[in-house]
Design an enzyme around this catalytic site. Structure first.
Site, PDB file in Angstrom:
ATOM      1  N   HIS A 134       0.804   4.239   4.988  1.00  0.00           N
ATOM      2  CA  HIS A 134       0.134   4.961   4.007  1.00  0.00           C
ATOM      3  C   HIS A 134       0.678   6.436   3.850  1.00  0.00           C
ATOM      4  O   HIS A 134       0.732   6.938   2.663  1.00  0.00           O
ATOM      5  CB  HIS A 134      -1.465   4.696   4.127  1.00  0.00           C
ATOM      6  N   SER A 191       0.846  -1.119  -0.175  1.00  0.00           N
ATOM      7  CA  SER A 191       0.043   0.094   0.204  1.00  0.00           C
ATOM      8  C   SER A 191       0.873   1.291  -0.012  1.00  0.00           C
ATOM      9  O   SER A 191       0.363   2.382  -0.601  1.00  0.00           O
ATOM     10  CB  SER A 191      -0.918   0.172   1.376  1.00  0.00           C
TER      11      SER A 191
END
Length: 269
Positions: free
Chosen positions: A185, A133
């Site tokens: 993230h 991610s």
């Protein structure tokens, strides 16, 4: 009617290869019953010399849903490969994927270091991050700057305006998936903006190949020195200055040793 899958794969060769690699690694991890603690990135293992985990953590996933979500988003972001007329394209995609993998991993460790050493939050010492991610959020951010009119498609039915997608996805995943790595993230978003705004620039094939070579060298030596994988053909001996290694080639033969971490925390990225 959309294009046949074969043609879409041909238009996104780098994305397709990365999806294939991540899927194969997930299958291997499941088949061999390897836990996230064996391949994930944590502050504690990093200071012990497991620098190879920056790479293995990025390409590993802990569940099929985790893999499917990341790969679905990555497939949509593969449009970057088709934007050569905007200065992007396949070469740009591969070059800056290397940058995103390495720098986002280092940035996560830097954030952990500050939280642990400065703010005494020892929780982050053993939190283990796993997943692609960081890179997905990085490309999401780059595309939101380079082509804000694009859309991010997830699973073929959910479509988000790319200009808002990085922070929408950051908030959404943090709420829906409690184990989602907010810092992981966020690091992808930060590195993504640094690339899109030109703060990190100048990558070309020469520097990308050089960077890849150093990644391979550091990966192998960190595996050797951390004891995670014994390359018997590499022997490190002390010389006049003990901090400088010398290398000699001995033979073949190799053994695999992996020690699990306490299952105190895991973050998916």
């Amino acid at each position: 009617m959309g294009k046949p899958l074969f043609y879409e794969i041909m238009e996104k060769p780098a994305t397709s290869c990365i999806i294939g690699i991540c899927s194969a690694i997930w299958f291997y991890i499941q088949k061999k019953n390897i836990g996230y603690s064996h391949v994930g990135l944590s502050y504690e293992t990093a200071i012990e010399g497991h620098h190879w985990r920056i790479i293995t953590s990025a390409f590993s996933h802990i569940s099929v849903l985790h893999l499917a979500f990341n790969m679905s988003a990555l497939w949509s972001l593969g449009v970057v490969e088709q934007l050569g007329h905007m200065g992007l394209g396949v070469a740009y995609y591969l070059q800056y994927t290397l940058v995103l993998v390495v720098l986002s991993g280092l940035l996560v460790l830097g954030m952990y270091h500050i939280l642990i050493q400065r703010f005494k939050v020892d929780y982050f010492r053993r939190v283990t991050a796993v997943g692609y991610s960081c890179v997905v959020f990085g490309w999401m951010t780059i595309l939101s700057v380079k082509q804000p009119s694009s859309k991010l498609d997830l699973f073929g039915f959910l479509s988000l305006p790319i200009s808002f997608a990085p922070f929408e996805s950051l908030i959404f995943t943090s709420i829906i998936v409690p184990q989602a790595s907010f810092l992981g993230h966020l690091s992808g978003i930060i590195v993504g903006y640094s690339i899109a705004w030109g703060l990190i620039h100048g990558m070309n094939n020469f520097w990308a190949i050089s960077m890849l070579g150093w990644i391979v060298v550091i990966f192998m030596f960190s595996l050797k020195r951390s004891g995670a994988y014994d390359f018997n053909f590499l022997e490190i001996e002390s010389v006049t200055d003990p901090s400088l290694p010398s290398v000699r080639f001995l033979g073949n033969g190799r053994t695999l040793q992996m020690s699990a971490l306490p299952l105190e925390g895991v973050e998916v990225v």
